[in-house]
Design an enzyme around this catalytic site. Structure first.
Site, PDB file in Angstrom:
ATOM      1  N   TYR A   1       0.842  -1.185   0.000  1.00  9.63           N
ATOM      2  CA  TYR A   1       0.000   0.000   0.000  1.00  9.63           C
ATOM      3  C   TYR A   1       0.878   1.235   0.000  1.00  9.63           C
ATOM      4  CZ  TYR A   1      -4.250   2.637   0.534  1.00  9.63           C
ATOM      5  OH  TYR A   1      -5.304   3.475   0.294  1.00  9.63           O
TER       6      TYR A   1
ATOM      7  N   TRP B   1       1.171   5.454  -1.964  1.00  9.72           N
ATOM      8  CA  TRP B   1       0.992   6.177  -3.216  1.00  9.72           C
ATOM      9  C   TRP B   1       2.199   6.081  -4.132  1.00  9.72           C
ATOM     10  CZ3 TRP B   1      -1.633  11.554  -2.195  1.00  9.72           C
ATOM     11  CH2 TRP B   1      -2.931  11.330  -1.744  1.00  9.72           C
TER      12      TRP B   1
END
Length: 368
Positions: free
Chosen positions: A114, A116
């Protein structure tokens, strides 16, 4: 020897930039010329590529490398790491995935990556690893998001719509600037957090629109432990709330509206379900504890008189409630969103027959 200089455009989570490359090295970063308030984060590119903290090749825990992952060493968290080549790392990962898949099934593979990263949507680390594991036969995935899981779960039950779908239907800046008298910012609206957006952001326009709101006589209230969660130029009234007590404050506001007959019973009866079950709790009929301003004050550390004053103020004109995602990143994090919906539905604006109720979650321009 001639020097070769070229400009390379790029888009990151924190903005669009033109990268100046001299003889293959990044020498300068210039913001996109149409960005009114560019983030300074992009300037870190110059030093980041060659910084000593940069990980330049795969590294594996020494004890795992020695034991092949078959036995526990008891050194997790304190072990040293050994650098290996990309080819060796690829073989080790491929063999482990194959071993787990054959021995335990694909459900034993957790695709939990996980984050960005910073390379836009195509090179988004999470999306790429999930795509890869699907080609391997599937994997166990995570539900919801660590960013807004509590809100994501409760919103469909309260509003009957998907939380992510709300992003496309939130009250937009031009409407806020033209029609909103008061913005109550639960969790603040820190400009620093409007620097980033998943997948990239071309124009940082939050400051522009906040200034437009201020010039249009929109008033602001910053409900946050930090005064700095609101830009200085907004001159927002600051209510330094005790962390994780926003629900108590909202209950105190709701009770004040009810006790002074300032709640919109017509709207509630026409558009809402369940108020008759909520009211006995609010008044204390069900538990001998009225959720009034004094009760709320003892929890959220905001004086009862200020709570009542805010409730009255919210009925004097069009009011927008803004909720930062940070509110739901706590125990019982769904409750502030639920209670804010109750307050938004309850406000009766005495001075205008056209009531403006808007409840806004933290979207890309709102901080968390």
């Amino acid at each position: 020897m001639s020097t070769k200089i070229r400009q390379v455009p790029t888009l990151t989570h924190w903005g669009a930039y033109n990268i100046e490359v001299t003889d293959g090295e990044i020498t300068a970063v210039r913001p996109f010329e149409d960005d009114p308030s560019p983030s300074a984060i992009g300037h870190s590119f110059v030093d980041a590529l060659d910084h000593r903290s940069r990980i330049r090749q795969p590294a594996i825990r020494k004890s795992w490398l020695e034991r092949g992952g078959k036995k526990k060493s008891g050194r997790r968290g304190s072990d040293t790491f050994i650098n290996v080549s990309w080819d060796e790392a690829m073989d080790l990962v491929a063999n482990e995935l194959d071993r787990v898949r054959i021995q335990y099934g694909n459900e034993a593979i957790f695709g939990g990556s996980y984050g960005w990263s910073s390379a836009g949507r195509f090179h988004h680390g999470q999306s790429q690893i999930h795509r890869f594991l699907n080609q391997l036969g599937g994997y166990t995935f995570a539900k919801t998001s660590y960013s807004f899981a509590a809100a994501e779960v409760i919103i469909p039950h309260v509003f009957g719509c998907n939380f992510r779908d709300m992003f496309s239907s939130l009250t937009v800046w031009p409407v806020i600037a033209e029609h909103t008298d008061l913005v109550v910012m639960l969790g603040g609206m820190a400009l620093k957090n409007s620097q980033i957006n998943g997948g990239g952001i071309g124009r940082h326009d939050t400051e522009f629109w906040l200034r437009r709101c201020k010039s249009s006589a929109t008033e602001f209230v910053n409900v946050s432990p930090l005064r700095t969660d609101s830009a200085d130029f907004l001159q927002a009234d600051w209510l330094p709330i005790r962390p994780n007590t926003d629900t108590a404050l909202l209950l105190g506001i709701a009770h004040t509206l009810w006790a002074n007959n300032l709640y919109d019973i017509d709207f509630i009866e026409r558009y809402c379900v369940g108020f008759e079950r909520f009211l006995p709790y609010l008044t204390g009929e069900s538990d001998n504890c009225a959720k009034n301003a004094e009760w709320a004050s003892s929890i959220c550390a905001i004086p009862a008189e200020l709570i009542r004053k805010l409730a009255f103020r919210m009925t004097k004109g069009r009011t927008l409630l803004s909720l930062a995602w940070s509110l739901q990143r706590a125990d019982h994090g769904e409750q502030p969103y639920w209670m804010a919906a109750v307050v938004a539905a309850s406000i009766s604006i005495a001075t205008s027959p056209r009531m403006a109720r808007s409840i806004s979650g933290r979207c890309a321009r709102f901080s968390f």
